[in-house]
Write a protein that holds these residues in place. Structure first.
Motif, PDB file in Angstrom:
ATOM      1  N   GLU A  37      -1.918   8.244   9.315  1.00  0.00           N
ATOM      2  CA  GLU A  37      -1.002   8.970  10.192  1.00  0.00           C
ATOM      3  C   GLU A  37      -0.212   8.004  11.084  1.00  0.00           C
ATOM      4  N   ILE A  38      -0.916   7.088  11.729  1.00  0.00           N
ATOM      5  CA  ILE A  38      -0.230   6.131  12.599  1.00  0.00           C
ATOM      6  C   ILE A  38       0.638   5.190  11.773  1.00  0.00           C
ATOM      7  N   ALA A  39       0.123   4.700  10.651  1.00  0.00           N
ATOM      8  CA  ALA A  39       0.896   3.801   9.788  1.00  0.00           C
ATOM      9  C   ALA A  39       2.194   4.478   9.336  1.00  0.00           C
ATOM     10  N   ALA A  40       2.102   5.718   8.912  1.00  0.00           N
ATOM     11  CA  ALA A  40       3.291   6.450   8.457  1.00  0.00           C
ATOM     12  C   ALA A  40       4.271   6.673   9.608  1.00  0.00           C
ATOM     13  N   ARG A  41       3.750   6.972  10.777  1.00  0.00           N
ATOM     14  CA  ARG A  41       4.621   7.177  11.939  1.00  0.00           C
ATOM     15  C   ARG A  41       5.387   5.893  12.262  1.00  0.00           C
ATOM     16  N   LEU A  42       4.692   4.749  12.241  1.00  0.00           N
ATOM     17  CA  LEU A  42       5.351   3.474  12.538  1.00  0.00           C
ATOM     18  C   LEU A  42       6.391   3.129  11.484  1.00  0.00           C
ATOM     19  N   ALA A  43       6.037   3.302  10.214  1.00  0.00           N
ATOM     20  CA  ALA A  43       6.971   2.997   9.132  1.00  0.00           C
ATOM     21  C   ALA A  43       8.185   3.929   9.156  1.00  0.00           C
TER      22      ALA A  43
END
Length: 145
Positions: A37-43
């Motif tokens: 979730e966090i990785a996708a938000r940052l990307a």
């Protein structure tokens, strides 16, 4: 400079947010898929950020590698990775001493320990680092004063 993060939690999110807005000369930021979730938000939020397929890919691509996993899983994650001799590695892992980290890493790296807090996202405050390292200090100087 290419920066990679192993562990994608609140501190990684704060650091990436701060780095992107800092003016540092960064060619790319790679984040591990640990917290999707966090990785996708940052990307999705920052074009510089890309999610790697696994932690080793993050290690291999990094000029500066941040270890940002929880202390409870660090011993399981870090020894499985192959580091480069002389690689700049920054641990933001709480409550884990330097000899333990170096033992898990198993290579002669430039290890710096740091204690960033969430306000680095706003590029405020100060981050303690040990031992002194010019390149790591420059990153944290851009994330607060």
């Amino acid at each position: 400079m290419r920066i990679s993060f192993i562990g994608t939690g609140a501190i990684t999110e704060a650091m990436v947010t701060g780095i992107v807005g800092s003016g540092l000369d960064v060619a790319g930021i790679l984040v591990s898929p640990r917290n999707r979730e966090i990785a996708a938000r940052l990307a999705g939020r920052f074009p510089l950020v890309r999610i790697v397929k696994d932690n080793q890919q993050a290690v291999d691509a990094a000029d500066v590698l941040f270890l940002a996993v929880r202390p409870q899983i660090a011993e399981d994650v870090i020894p499985k990775l192959k580091f480069r001799k002389g690689q700049k590695v920054v641990s933001v892992i709480a409550a884990t001493d330097r000899p333990t980290l170096l033992g898990w890493i198993g290579e002669e790296v430039e290890l710096t320990q740091a204690i960033p807090l969430p306000f680095v996202a706003e590029r405020e405050g100060v981050t303690a680092i040990y031992p002194p390292n010019r390149a790591v200090a420059a990153i944290f100087a851009a994330l607060g004063t």
